[in-house]
Every structure is written in C-alpha cells, then in structure tokens.
Design a protein around this motif. Structure first.
Motif, PDB file in Angstrom:
ATOM      1  N   MET A 117      -6.571   7.452  -0.033  1.00 20.74           N
ATOM      2  CA  MET A 117      -7.284   6.474   0.776  1.00 20.74           C
ATOM      3  C   MET A 117      -6.786   5.042   0.635  1.00 20.74           C
ATOM      4  O   MET A 117      -7.179   4.172   1.418  1.00 20.74           O
ATOM      5  N   LEU A 118      -5.918   4.785  -0.362  1.00 21.60           N
ATOM      6  CA  LEU A 118      -5.431   3.418  -0.565  1.00 21.60           C
ATOM      7  C   LEU A 118      -3.910   3.328  -0.480  1.00 21.60           C
ATOM      8  O   LEU A 118      -3.368   2.584   0.343  1.00 21.60           O
ATOM      9  N   LEU A 119      -3.224   4.081  -1.328  1.00 28.81           N
ATOM     10  CA  LEU A 119      -1.772   3.933  -1.437  1.00 28.81           C
ATOM     11  C   LEU A 119      -1.044   4.382  -0.173  1.00 28.81           C
ATOM     12  O   LEU A 119      -0.212   3.641   0.379  1.00 28.81           O
ATOM     13  N   ILE A 120      -1.348   5.578   0.310  1.00 31.31           N
ATOM     14  CA  ILE A 120      -0.659   6.112   1.493  1.00 31.31           C
ATOM     15  C   ILE A 120      -0.909   5.251   2.735  1.00 31.31           C
ATOM     16  O   ILE A 120       0.048   4.882   3.435  1.00 31.31           O
ATOM     17  N   PRO A 121      -2.161   4.873   3.053  1.00 39.01           N
ATOM     18  CA  PRO A 121      -2.373   4.011   4.231  1.00 39.01           C
ATOM     19  C   PRO A 121      -1.664   2.666   4.116  1.00 39.01           C
ATOM     20  O   PRO A 121      -1.128   2.164   5.108  1.00 39.01           O
ATOM     21  N   LEU A 122      -1.662   2.087   2.908  1.00 38.91           N
ATOM     22  CA  LEU A 122      -1.011   0.790   2.727  1.00 38.91           C
ATOM     23  C   LEU A 122       0.499   0.900   2.925  1.00 38.91           C
ATOM     24  O   LEU A 122       1.108   0.088   3.634  1.00 38.91           O
ATOM     25  N   ILE A 123       1.107   1.899   2.308  1.00 40.66           N
ATOM     26  CA  ILE A 123       2.558   2.075   2.420  1.00 40.66           C
ATOM     27  C   ILE A 123       2.971   2.290   3.867  1.00 40.66           C
ATOM     28  O   ILE A 123       3.877   1.621   4.390  1.00 40.66           O
ATOM     29  N   PHE A 124       2.309   3.215   4.533  1.00 39.27           N
ATOM     30  CA  PHE A 124       2.713   3.537   5.904  1.00 39.27           C
ATOM     31  C   PHE A 124       2.268   2.467   6.894  1.00 39.27           C
ATOM     32  O   PHE A 124       2.892   2.296   7.943  1.00 39.27           O
ATOM     33  N   GLY A 125       1.191   1.751   6.582  1.00 38.71           N
ATOM     34  CA  GLY A 125       0.819   0.624   7.425  1.00 38.71           C
ATOM     35  C   GLY A 125       1.901  -0.433   7.432  1.00 38.71           C
ATOM     36  O   GLY A 125       2.244  -1.003   8.476  1.00 38.71           O
ATOM     37  N   LEU A 126       2.484  -0.703   6.247  1.00 36.82           N
ATOM     38  CA  LEU A 126       3.574  -1.671   6.149  1.00 36.82           C
ATOM     39  C   LEU A 126       4.851  -1.139   6.800  1.00 36.82           C
ATOM     40  O   LEU A 126       5.609  -1.891   7.418  1.00 36.82           O
ATOM     41  N   ILE A 127       5.080   0.173   6.675  1.00 41.22           N
ATOM     42  CA  ILE A 127       6.241   0.774   7.335  1.00 41.22           C
ATOM     43  C   ILE A 127       6.129   0.642   8.846  1.00 41.22           C
ATOM     44  O   ILE A 127       7.100   0.294   9.541  1.00 41.22           O
ATOM     45  N   LEU A 128       4.939   0.892   9.386  1.00 42.32           N
ATOM     46  CA  LEU A 128       4.721   0.741  10.823  1.00 42.32           C
ATOM     47  C   LEU A 128       4.978  -0.696  11.261  1.00 42.32           C
ATOM     48  O   LEU A 128       5.590  -0.942  12.305  1.00 42.32           O
ATOM     49  N   ALA A 129       4.510  -1.649  10.454  1.00 43.86           N
ATOM     50  CA  ALA A 129       4.746  -3.060  10.777  1.00 43.86           C
ATOM     51  C   ALA A 129       6.236  -3.362  10.784  1.00 43.86           C
ATOM     52  O   ALA A 129       6.742  -4.092  11.643  1.00 43.86           O
ATOM     53  N   GLY A 130       6.963  -2.788   9.804  1.00 46.51           N
ATOM     54  CA  GLY A 130       8.401  -2.989   9.756  1.00 46.51           C
ATOM     55  C   GLY A 130       9.128  -2.395  10.946  1.00 46.51           C
ATOM     56  O   GLY A 130      10.189  -2.877  11.344  1.00 46.51           O
ATOM     57  N   LEU A 131       8.544  -1.343  11.528  1.00 45.85           N
ATOM     58  CA  LEU A 131       9.129  -0.715  12.714  1.00 45.85           C
ATOM     59  C   LEU A 131       8.716  -1.414  14.008  1.00 45.85           C
ATOM     60  O   LEU A 131       9.106  -0.989  15.092  1.00 45.85           O
ATOM     61  N   GLY A 132       7.914  -2.457  13.869  1.00 46.60           N
ATOM     62  CA  GLY A 132       7.478  -3.199  15.047  1.00 46.60           C
ATOM     63  C   GLY A 132       6.269  -2.604  15.737  1.00 46.60           C
ATOM     64  O   GLY A 132       5.975  -2.938  16.878  1.00 46.60           O
ATOM     65  N   ILE A 133       5.549  -1.721  15.040  1.00 47.72           N
ATOM     66  CA  ILE A 133       4.363  -1.087  15.615  1.00 47.72           C
ATOM     67  C   ILE A 133       3.136  -1.830  15.104  1.00 47.72           C
ATOM     68  O   ILE A 133       2.811  -1.777  13.914  1.00 47.72           O
ATOM     69  N   HIS A 134       2.478  -2.549  15.987  1.00 46.86           N
ATOM     70  CA  HIS A 134       1.338  -3.379  15.614  1.00 46.86           C
ATOM     71  C   HIS A 134       0.133  -3.046  16.504  1.00 46.86           C
ATOM     72  O   HIS A 134       0.155  -2.078  17.252  1.00 46.86           O
ATOM     73  N   GLY A 135      -0.896  -3.844  16.408  1.00 49.15           N
ATOM     74  CA  GLY A 135      -2.047  -3.715  17.292  1.00 49.15           C
ATOM     75  C   GLY A 135      -2.842  -2.453  17.038  1.00 49.15           C
ATOM     76  O   GLY A 135      -2.923  -1.939  15.921  1.00 49.15           O
ATOM     77  N   MET A 136      -3.430  -1.925  18.113  1.00 48.59           N
ATOM     78  CA  MET A 136      -4.325  -0.784  17.998  1.00 48.59           C
ATOM     79  C   MET A 136      -3.607   0.482  17.541  1.00 48.59           C
ATOM     80  O   MET A 136      -4.187   1.308  16.843  1.00 48.59           O
ATOM     81  N   THR A 137      -2.347   0.655  17.950  1.00 44.47           N
ATOM     82  CA  THR A 137      -1.599   1.829  17.512  1.00 44.47           C
ATOM     83  C   THR A 137      -1.494   1.862  15.996  1.00 44.47           C
ATOM     84  O   THR A 137      -1.758   2.882  15.353  1.00 44.47           O
ATOM     85  N   GLN A 138      -1.136   0.734  15.415  1.00 45.47           N
ATOM     86  CA  GLN A 138      -1.024   0.632  13.968  1.00 45.47           C
ATOM     87  C   GLN A 138      -2.375   0.856  13.297  1.00 45.47           C
ATOM     88  O   GLN A 138      -2.490   1.613  12.332  1.00 45.47           O
ATOM     89  N   LEU A 139      -3.428   0.226  13.819  1.00 47.25           N
ATOM     90  CA  LEU A 139      -4.749   0.343  13.223  1.00 47.25           C
ATOM     91  C   LEU A 139      -5.264   1.778  13.263  1.00 47.25           C
ATOM     92  O   LEU A 139      -5.787   2.289  12.264  1.00 47.25           O
TER      93      LEU A 139
END
Length: 306
Positions: free
Chosen positions: A233-255
């Motif tokens: 509930m903490l480590l995996i969402p944080l890691i992949f949330g940052l990976i998505l941001a690095g890939l340019g995926i933001h907004g509602m898709t990322q959330l």
C-alpha cells in the motif's frame, strides 16, 4: 491540484457509511446473508455495474498502460516480499510465507477500487480501473497467485479447477457485452435509471466489504502485517507513481493507477489462503488492518498525484 477536503469528504462518507452499515448487518444477520450477497454481486451486480459504467468510460488508446502497470506492480510486490523473507533472520513456516507474499501483491481493486475511482476520478476514467482489475488483479491473483500459493501451501483443489473458475468469472462476458451496449442509444430517463442502478451496485459492494470485515476477528501479527502492507500500500504505489510521472503520465490516468495499486489486500487472497492451507491469521489481519489503514493513506495519494 485537488481540494482535498472537497474531494475526500463525499468519498469518505460513502466508504465509511457503506462499510459501517455492512459491519452492523454482518453482526445482526445470519452469515449466509453475506454469502448470498457475495454470490449476487459476483454473478449479477458487479457485471451489471461494469456494463453500465462502461457506457460513459473513455476507451482511449492509453488503456493499454493499465494492465501493464498492474501486472508489473503485482510482480514487483511479490518480488519485494520474497526479498524481505530472504533477508530477515526469523524462520517462518511455508504457509506463513505464502500468505505474506500474497497479501503484498494483490489488491482489492474491484469491490473497493471501483467506488474510490468513480468518486474521485469520475465515470469517464472507469475503464482504467476496470482494465487494471480484469487484466491485472484477476490474472495476477488466479495466475501467479495460484502458482505461489501452491508452492507455499497445500492444495485442496486441482490447479485446473481454479483456472476454470477464473475463466467462468462473469466480468469477462460483462466486459464484452458492455462494449456492444455502449453503442446503443437510450433515452435520457433510461440513462439516468441505469446510472442509479450502477451506483446502487457500488453501495452494495461497500456493504459486502463491511459484512466480511465484521466476520474477521484476527488483528494480530502486527509486525508481519505492517511489512506486507508497507510493500503493498505504500512502496509499490510510490515507486510506480514516480515511474508514471517520469514517463510523462500525469493527471487522472496517473491518479487512477496509483489508487488501484494502493488498495489493501484483496479478499481473493483469503480464497487462496483457504484453498491452499496458508496462514489464515496473517491473511485476515492484513485484509482488516489494510482496509482500515486505507482511510489514512488515501489523502496522501490524492495530494501527491491528484
């Protein structure tokens, strides 16, 4: 950026209200009521809700990212759990290790993930949550999850029986029919009625979660459960949330993707625990504590990725 109070207050009202009603009903009504409601939602309610909400979902070309991230998150959760088991010095039984790995990888992305995504992100983003659940959680739980549960535990069913049960999941035919049904033009009053039915199914799903939680009595093994939930509930969402941001995926898709990754352990882990004779106490503790802890972690994800 979200206005946290404005966005989370309606969501918490629905979550706490629905789960609390279910918890009270679970204490009053016979246990068979929970079983019957679960069967109704599995075979009728949830498939019907999927068909309804698919009508307003955005089926854009970016949907492929949802199952890909889901499977990567599930595999990463299992891998981190296995690494932790290797590094820690305390000797664990094989069934306990199996429950630890399962609760670190598979989340409640259907019964709990759907209402959270629909409330925070809206119906147009429902397809992201649906694809995550269908092609990620379901496959991860009854694919990789079965393999791991069989490795750590003792099977009371043949592997092919669980595979057939996965194929019989009505979510598949509901998805196929929903793709067709979204093309059908309906009068506005009918559309409004369908939307009301869909949200009624969501409410029943929350009631079912409350009823199931009322039947869980184990809240022990804090240390083991805290590590498992920390991964899931903490480590995996944080890691992949940052990976998505690095890939340019933001907004509602990322959330939406982060929220699905951040869900507490799924009740499917309890099914696998009972089927393969794993550590029942650890599994139910993780489900119960994780479901309560979600109320504390949700604001963080909305703030970071909203």
């Amino acid at each position: 950026m979200f206005d946290l109070s404005a966005q989370l207050m309606p969501l918490y009202t629905k979550l706490i209200g629905g789960v609390l009603v279910g918890w009270l009903l679970g204490r009053i009504l016979p246990k068979s009521t929970c079983t019957n409601l679960g069967k109704f939602l599995f075979w009728v309610g949830v498939p019907l809700g999927n068909i309804i909400f698919l009508r307003w979902a955005d089926l854009s070309n970016t949907l492929w990212i949802s199952p890909l991230i889901a499977l990567m998150a599930i595999i990463s959760g299992a891998t981190l759990a296995a690494i932790w088991l290797k590094l820690q010095s305390q000797e664990w039984t094989s069934p306990r290790q199996g429950s630890f790995v399962l609760t670190s990888m598979v989340g409640n992305t259907g019964y709990l993930g759907y209402p959270i995504v629909l409330t925070l992100a809206g119906e147009q983003h429902f397809a992201l949550a649906l694809f995550y659940d269908m092609f990620g959680t379901v496959i991860g739980a009854y694919g990789l999850g079965v393999i791991l549960a069989a490795y750590f535990g003792k099977a009371t069913k043949q592997h092919w029986q669980l595979f057939v049960e996965t194929l019989r999941n009505p979510i598949w035919w509901a998805f196929a029919f929903g793709l067709f049904f979204r093309q059908v033009v309906l009068p506005t009053p009918v559309e409004s009625t369908l939307k009301g039915i869909g949200w009624g199914v969501i409410s029943l799903s929350l009631v079912l979660i409350g009823m199931r939680l009322s039947q869980l009595s184990s809240f022990r093994q804090w240390r083991s459960v805290s590590i498992s939930l920390g991964i899931k509930m903490l480590l995996i969402p944080l890691i992949f949330g940052l990976i998505l941001a690095g890939l340019g995926i933001h907004g509602m898709t990322q959330l939406v993707l982060v929220l699905q990754m951040a869900m507490p352990p799924a009740f499917a882990t309890l099914v696998l625990t009972e089927t393969y004779a794993l550590d029942w106490e650890l599994t139910v503790s993780a489900i119960a504590i994780g479901s309560i802890g979600l109320l504390l972690t949700l604001p963080m994800w909305v703030f970071l990725f909203g």
